[in-house]
Write a protein that holds these residues in place. Structure first.
Motif, PDB file in Angstrom:
ATOM      1  N   LEU A 121      10.272  27.780  -3.601  1.00 22.85           N
ATOM      2  CA  LEU A 121      11.494  27.715  -4.389  1.00 22.85           C
ATOM      3  C   LEU A 121      11.379  28.469  -5.711  1.00 22.85           C
ATOM      4  O   LEU A 121      10.304  28.519  -6.317  1.00 22.85           O
ATOM      5  CB  LEU A 121      11.837  26.256  -4.705  1.00 22.85           C
ATOM      6  N   ASN A 122      12.494  29.040  -6.129  1.00 23.23           N
ATOM      7  CA  ASN A 122      12.603  29.552  -7.499  1.00 23.23           C
ATOM      8  C   ASN A 122      13.027  28.386  -8.387  1.00 23.23           C
ATOM      9  O   ASN A 122      14.172  27.963  -8.352  1.00 23.23           O
ATOM     10  CB  ASN A 122      13.651  30.675  -7.587  1.00 23.23           C
ATOM     11  N   GLY A 123      12.110  27.876  -9.163  1.00 25.94           N
ATOM     12  CA  GLY A 123      12.446  26.743 -10.018  1.00 25.94           C
ATOM     13  C   GLY A 123      12.059  25.425  -9.382  1.00 25.94           C
ATOM     14  O   GLY A 123      11.519  25.363  -8.272  1.00 25.94           O
ATOM     15  N   LYS A 124      12.374  24.352 -10.069  1.00 33.36           N
ATOM     16  CA  LYS A 124      11.944  23.020  -9.678  1.00 33.36           C
ATOM     17  C   LYS A 124      13.057  22.284  -8.948  1.00 33.36           C
ATOM     18  O   LYS A 124      14.224  22.425  -9.263  1.00 33.36           O
ATOM     19  CB  LYS A 124      11.529  22.230 -10.927  1.00 33.36           C
ATOM     20  N   GLU A 125      12.680  21.474  -7.981  1.00 39.59           N
ATOM     21  CA  GLU A 125      13.636  20.667  -7.242  1.00 39.59           C
ATOM     22  C   GLU A 125      13.750  19.275  -7.847  1.00 39.59           C
ATOM     23  O   GLU A 125      12.897  18.853  -8.622  1.00 39.59           O
ATOM     24  CB  GLU A 125      13.212  20.550  -5.785  1.00 39.59           C
ATOM     25  N   GLU A 126      14.783  18.559  -7.452  1.00 40.55           N
ATOM     26  CA  GLU A 126      14.941  17.147  -7.799  1.00 40.55           C
ATOM     27  C   GLU A 126      14.357  16.315  -6.665  1.00 40.55           C
ATOM     28  O   GLU A 126      14.772  16.448  -5.514  1.00 40.55           O
ATOM     29  CB  GLU A 126      16.410  16.803  -7.993  1.00 40.55           C
ATOM     30  N   PHE A 127      13.425  15.455  -7.013  1.00 36.70           N
ATOM     31  CA  PHE A 127      12.738  14.670  -5.991  1.00 36.70           C
ATOM     32  C   PHE A 127      13.721  13.779  -5.226  1.00 36.70           C
ATOM     33  O   PHE A 127      14.594  13.130  -5.803  1.00 36.70           O
ATOM     34  CB  PHE A 127      11.657  13.795  -6.630  1.00 36.70           C
ATOM     35  N   GLY A 128      13.544  13.757  -3.901  1.00 33.88           N
ATOM     36  CA  GLY A 128      14.254  12.812  -3.068  1.00 33.88           C
ATOM     37  C   GLY A 128      15.645  13.213  -2.645  1.00 33.88           C
ATOM     38  O   GLY A 128      16.304  12.475  -1.904  1.00 33.88           O
ATOM     39  N   LYS A 129      16.119  14.375  -3.078  1.00 38.12           N
ATOM     40  CA  LYS A 129      17.469  14.802  -2.687  1.00 38.12           C
ATOM     41  C   LYS A 129      17.490  15.387  -1.273  1.00 38.12           C
ATOM     42  O   LYS A 129      18.450  15.200  -0.528  1.00 38.12           O
ATOM     43  CB  LYS A 129      17.999  15.834  -3.681  1.00 38.12           C
ATOM     44  N   LEU A 130      16.441  16.130  -0.922  1.00 38.27           N
ATOM     45  CA  LEU A 130      16.301  16.708   0.411  1.00 38.27           C
ATOM     46  C   LEU A 130      14.840  16.606   0.818  1.00 38.27           C
ATOM     47  O   LEU A 130      13.959  16.938   0.020  1.00 38.27           O
ATOM     48  CB  LEU A 130      16.737  18.177   0.427  1.00 38.27           C
ATOM     49  N   LEU A 131      14.575  16.181   2.032  1.00 37.86           N
ATOM     50  CA  LEU A 131      13.197  16.111   2.512  1.00 37.86           C
ATOM     51  C   LEU A 131      12.717  17.505   2.895  1.00 37.86           C
ATOM     52  O   LEU A 131      13.352  18.174   3.716  1.00 37.86           O
ATOM     53  CB  LEU A 131      13.101  15.224   3.753  1.00 37.86           C
ATOM     54  N   PRO A 132      11.604  17.981   2.330  1.00 38.79           N
ATOM     55  CA  PRO A 132      11.062  19.270   2.781  1.00 38.79           C
ATOM     56  C   PRO A 132      10.295  19.101   4.090  1.00 38.79           C
ATOM     57  O   PRO A 132       9.451  18.216   4.213  1.00 38.79           O
ATOM     58  CB  PRO A 132      10.115  19.666   1.636  1.00 38.79           C
ATOM     59  N   LEU A 133      10.630  19.914   5.071  1.00 33.59           N
ATOM     60  CA  LEU A 133       9.914  19.928   6.344  1.00 33.59           C
ATOM     61  C   LEU A 133       9.162  21.256   6.469  1.00 33.59           C
ATOM     62  O   LEU A 133       9.590  22.268   5.921  1.00 33.59           O
ATOM     63  CB  LEU A 133      10.876  19.751   7.525  1.00 33.59           C
ATOM     64  N   TYR A 134       8.065  21.231   7.198  1.00 31.02           N
ATOM     65  CA  TYR A 134       7.134  22.357   7.183  1.00 31.02           C
ATOM     66  C   TYR A 134       6.992  22.995   8.564  1.00 31.02           C
ATOM     67  O   TYR A 134       7.630  22.588   9.528  1.00 31.02           O
ATOM     68  CB  TYR A 134       5.782  21.873   6.647  1.00 31.02           C
ATOM     69  N   GLY A 135       6.140  24.009   8.651  1.00 27.86           N
ATOM     70  CA  GLY A 135       5.949  24.710   9.908  1.00 27.86           C
ATOM     71  C   GLY A 135       4.666  25.504   9.934  1.00 27.86           C
ATOM     72  O   GLY A 135       3.948  25.604   8.931  1.00 27.86           O
ATOM     73  N   ASP A 136       4.365  26.066  11.085  1.00 29.93           N
ATOM     74  CA  ASP A 136       3.197  26.926  11.263  1.00 29.93           C
ATOM     75  C   ASP A 136       3.374  27.688  12.568  1.00 29.93           C
ATOM     76  O   ASP A 136       3.901  27.127  13.543  1.00 29.93           O
ATOM     77  CB  ASP A 136       1.911  26.112  11.324  1.00 29.93           C
ATOM     78  N   TYR A 137       2.968  28.946  12.594  1.00 25.24           N
ATOM     79  CA  TYR A 137       3.125  29.777  13.785  1.00 25.24           C
ATOM     80  C   TYR A 137       1.797  30.427  14.155  1.00 25.24           C
ATOM     81  O   TYR A 137       1.018  30.821  13.294  1.00 25.24           O
ATOM     82  CB  TYR A 137       4.185  30.856  13.563  1.00 25.24           C
ATOM     83  N   ALA A 138       1.593  30.540  15.473  1.00 23.83           N
ATOM     84  CA  ALA A 138       0.367  31.132  15.987  1.00 23.83           C
ATOM     85  C   ALA A 138       0.355  32.647  15.846  1.00 23.83           C
ATOM     86  O   ALA A 138      -0.705  33.273  15.829  1.00 23.83           O
ATOM     87  CB  ALA A 138       0.188  30.761  17.456  1.00 23.83           C
ATOM     88  N   ASP A 139       1.527  33.244  15.746  1.00 19.94           N
ATOM     89  CA  ASP A 139       1.680  34.687  15.588  1.00 19.94           C
ATOM     90  C   ASP A 139       3.131  34.905  15.206  1.00 19.94           C
ATOM     91  O   ASP A 139       3.955  33.993  15.334  1.00 19.94           O
ATOM     92  CB  ASP A 139       1.337  35.426  16.884  1.00 19.94           C
ATOM     93  N   GLY A 140       3.449  36.103  14.732  1.00 24.28           N
ATOM     94  CA  GLY A 140       4.812  36.339  14.297  1.00 24.28           C
ATOM     95  C   GLY A 140       5.312  37.723  14.658  1.00 24.28           C
ATOM     96  O   GLY A 140       4.670  38.726  14.344  1.00 24.28           O
ATOM     97  N   PHE A 141       6.477  37.782  15.321  1.00 26.49           N
ATOM     98  CA  PHE A 141       7.087  39.076  15.652  1.00 26.49           C
ATOM     99  C   PHE A 141       7.480  39.831  14.397  1.00 26.49           C
ATOM    100  O   PHE A 141       7.650  41.045  14.407  1.00 26.49           O
ATOM    101  CB  PHE A 141       8.315  38.880  16.543  1.00 26.49           C
TER     102      PHE A 141
END
Length: 701
Positions: A228-248
């Motif tokens: 993010l550019n800047g700081k978020e407000e805690f608890g407004k949106l849950l951040p979900l994550y990811g990971d990829y084995a390779d990328g097109f």
């Protein structure tokens, strides 16, 4: 520590967990009085912690007639929450003209999910990406943004853009109204935007807009990347994550470039450089020292597969998805979320491709196939199981279904690149795509409580049925089991108990594991490995894919070459400095085959939903396209895998296959097997190896 004390400590875990605070989003309770909550561990349904599995499928990329069956198959694979994008361009291609018909009928899709008791997370944009044309932005909104950026700047709080987005949200909500959790419907969550740096004020404008329109749901999310550019407000949106084995999307033409191998290590941080994940400190993950509430570790984009882009022809083995999930679970994640879990096909558009392309003004980083979005996912675009990805993850998901509540309350006790321990479970992975295909990934129990006993095994837990635990072998490990510290003999699968009173510890063979499905607390075994068993209402159905091979002629199909290819084109570089895909005009120089289906059974009628058929085209070259009565119905960037086409799109029509040759100096990435085939060709590569029919046959168990 003695075994009785260990059992006592494990029995207290759920009691300790319920002391956690929960996040406050929308209405948590449905009309039946069941609550859906989120705390620092993850999800709580009806007061019980769960460890669900989320899988992405795009309703507008799958025929509506297939939704029910494919959702049932996703559940058979262990998916317990569906995620789906609402692509703006699919529904408002022309300003003010909304299309929610056919495959685009969101309300009908949600109704099917409700009937199948499948929770849904709606990813409502306005930007979605999903390798869709302009990231899902319709042409008209892009034109306004380019001509009047002050009022229509994309992904900003510009008034015109926000007004258009509000209209989008209102139309999505009109489809979802009455289908939210609070209404007794399936929609439990909403994702705001996608892969956006912010600023945070933009996120909050969209969140507040969605809430005011009526999206009153138990939780709201965002992707935890890019930073993010800047700081978020805690608890407004849950951040979900990811990971990829390779990328097109990678620019290089090398195997596993950059940080992709790091997707296969177990790590404390939620960071992934390949998708520019934000790096929260432990302090930033929580509200503050005066609160026990912190963001749970949840993922929404683990690479269930990967698309081939024109410049980067990735060929996934299917062995990648399960190790990715093992690494995340070992790192403390309590939600494996796969992108994609089920592939799809883009809607046809006569004016332009509906896929990402370098030729557009925005979201133009890659050239993707016009129609195909198979993604080499555990279930492909036709619903075909990709054997390794589907079944390897399915076995892990069954473990999570039976032990997830316990695991969700266990912290990471120890961790290294290849090993982690969470309570009574050890996670291990040393598999790395291409670099160590002989590696292995597994979870094993150490003093795991069950029926008053502590179980340790050199085998992976599969499921619980009654008083019996079922295990599956771990590659390279001699299967052994210990009960209360004493080595015990394995039970027989066919009902024989171990010598311990009231306890069974059964070991399935590798073949039995591939065929075993737990449904309604009973084990069913498929006729052969690779088949899928799923629940359809009160019926238990087995699905088998059968192939009828042919070269040029059968009783129902005749294949005739009508034109040789011209000299292969010199591949130009596109606007993003990677190889540019062929144009429509380039396909005038392709080799052409006519595929006569006049005698094909069912050519003049709708194909059965139960018994359905596909054309499978094995070829080698640059790209292939299939036309039916002159209309493009499928295309493919060759990566070594075949192209599949629905027979329902072809039967009774004039069918034409076009394949372009691939020159040796083309600036594209191929994996070593495909590169060797190209290098060993005489002047260029162009082969039609086989055309066959895939028939999908179902039977009731």
């Amino acid at each position: 520590m003695n075994y009785k004390l260990k059992l006592l400590l494990f029995s207290l875990l759920p009691l300790c967990a319920m002391a956690q605070e929960t996040f406050s989003f929308g209405t948590k309770t449905n009309p039946q009085g069941v609550t859906f909550e989120v705390d620092s561990r993850g999800f709580i349904v009806g007061g019980k912690h769960i460890l669900p599995v989320m899988g992405e499928i795009h309703f507008s990329r799958v025929p509506a007639a297939e939704w029910k069956r494919e959702i049932q198959k996703m559940r058979a694979g262990g998916i317990t929450i569906i995620a789906t994008y609402c692509f703006w361009i699919h529904h408002e291609a022309t300003e003010g003209q909304w299309d929610w018909s056919g495959n685009k009928n969101l309300r009908q899709f949600l109704q099917v999910c409700k009937e199948e008791n499948m929770p849904v997370v709606l990813r409502i944009g306005p930007f979605c990406h999903g390798e869709v044309y302009q990231g899902g932005f319709p042409v008209w909104i892009v034109e306004k943004a380019l001509s009047d950026p002050k009022n229509y700047k994309l992904r900003s709080t510009a008034p015109g853009f926000l007004a258009a987005t509000k209209n989008l949200y209102e139309n999505i909500f009109a489809q979802a109204k009455g289908m939210l959790w609070k209404d007794g419907g399936p929609v439990v969550g909403v994702q705001i935007e996608n892969e956006c740096r912010g600023p945070w004020g933009y996120y909050m404008a969209l969140r507040d807009m969605a809430v005011n329109i009526g999206f009153d749901v138990p939780f709201m999310t965002r992707t935890g990347w890019p930073k993010l550019n800047g700081k978020e407000e805690f608890g407004k949106l849950l951040p979900l994550y990811g990971d990829y084995a390779d990328g097109f999307w990678d620019r290089t033409l090398d195997d596993m470039p950059g940080d992709y191998p790091k997707a296969f290590i177990i790590k404390e941080q939620r960071i992934n450089a390949n998708i520019a994940t934000e790096t929260f400190s432990k302090k930033e993950l929580s509200e503050g020292n005066d609160s026990s509430l912190s963001y749970p570790y949840l993922t929404c984009e683990l690479g269930g597969g990967m698309m081939p882009a024109y410049h980067r022809r990735i060929n996934m083995s299917g062995n990648e998805a399960m190790p990715l999930a093992i690494c995340k679970l070992g790192s403390g994640s309590n939600l494996p979320g796969y992108y994609m879990y089920h592939g799809g096909t883009n809607p046809y558009c006569a004016e332009h491709t509906m896929a990402e392309t370098q030729a557009t003004k925005v979201t133009n980083y890659n050239d993707m196939p016009y129609m195909s979005y198979d993604f080499q996912a555990p279930l492909g675009e036709m619903g075909q199981p990709n054997i390794n990805a589907f079944h390897q993850t399915r076995l892990l998901h069954q473990f999570l279904a039976d032990w997830g509540e316990m695991l969700s309350q266990m912290d990471v006790d120890s961790l290294s690149d290849h090993y982690a321990r969470r309570g009574c479970f050890e996670f291990y992975n040393d598999y790395v795509r291409i670099l160590n295909e002989d590696g292995r990934a597994y979870v094993r129990p150490v003093d795991m409580p069950f029926n008053g006993h502590c179980i340790t095994a050199d085998a992976q837990p599969f499921c619980k049925i009654g008083n019996t635990l079922y295990f599956i072998p771990i590659k390279g490990m001699t299967p052994k089991v210990w009960v209360d510290g004493k080595e015990e003999q394995w039970s027989k699968v066919k009902g024989q108990r171990s010598k311990v009173e009231g306890l069974g510890v059964a070991l399935l063979s590798s073949d039995e594991a591939m065929r075993a499905f737990k449904i309604d607390d009973k084990l069913y075994f498929a006729k052969k490995a690779g088949n899928i068993i799923y629940k359809d209402g009160e019926k238990v159905v087995e699905e088998e894919w059968k192939e009828t091979k042919t070269k040029t002629k059968t009783e129902t199909i005749t294949i005739t070459k009508t034109k040789d290819a011209a000299a292969p084109r010199i591949v130009p570089m596109g606007s993003q400095k990677v190889a540019a895909m062929p144009t429509d005009a380039d396909f005038e120089n392709a080799a052409v085959w006519n595929i006569n289906l006049e005698k094909f059974k069912g050519s003049n009628s709708q194909l059965s939903i139960i018994n359905y058929q596909f054309l499978k085209i094995d070829y080698a070259g640059d790209c292939a396209r299939i036309y039916a009565d002159g209309k493009l119905v499928m295309d493919n960037f060759w990566n070594g895998k075949p192209m599949l086409v629905r027979m329902s799109d072809l039967a009774g029509k004039n069918v034409e296959l076009r394949i372009l040759p691939l020159r040796k100096d083309a600036p594209i990435y191929l994996q070593k097997e495909q590169k060797a085939l190209l290098d060993n060709s005489k002047d260029y590569l162009l082969q039609l190896e086989n055309i066959s029919i895939l028939s999908v046959v179902t039977s009731t168990k």
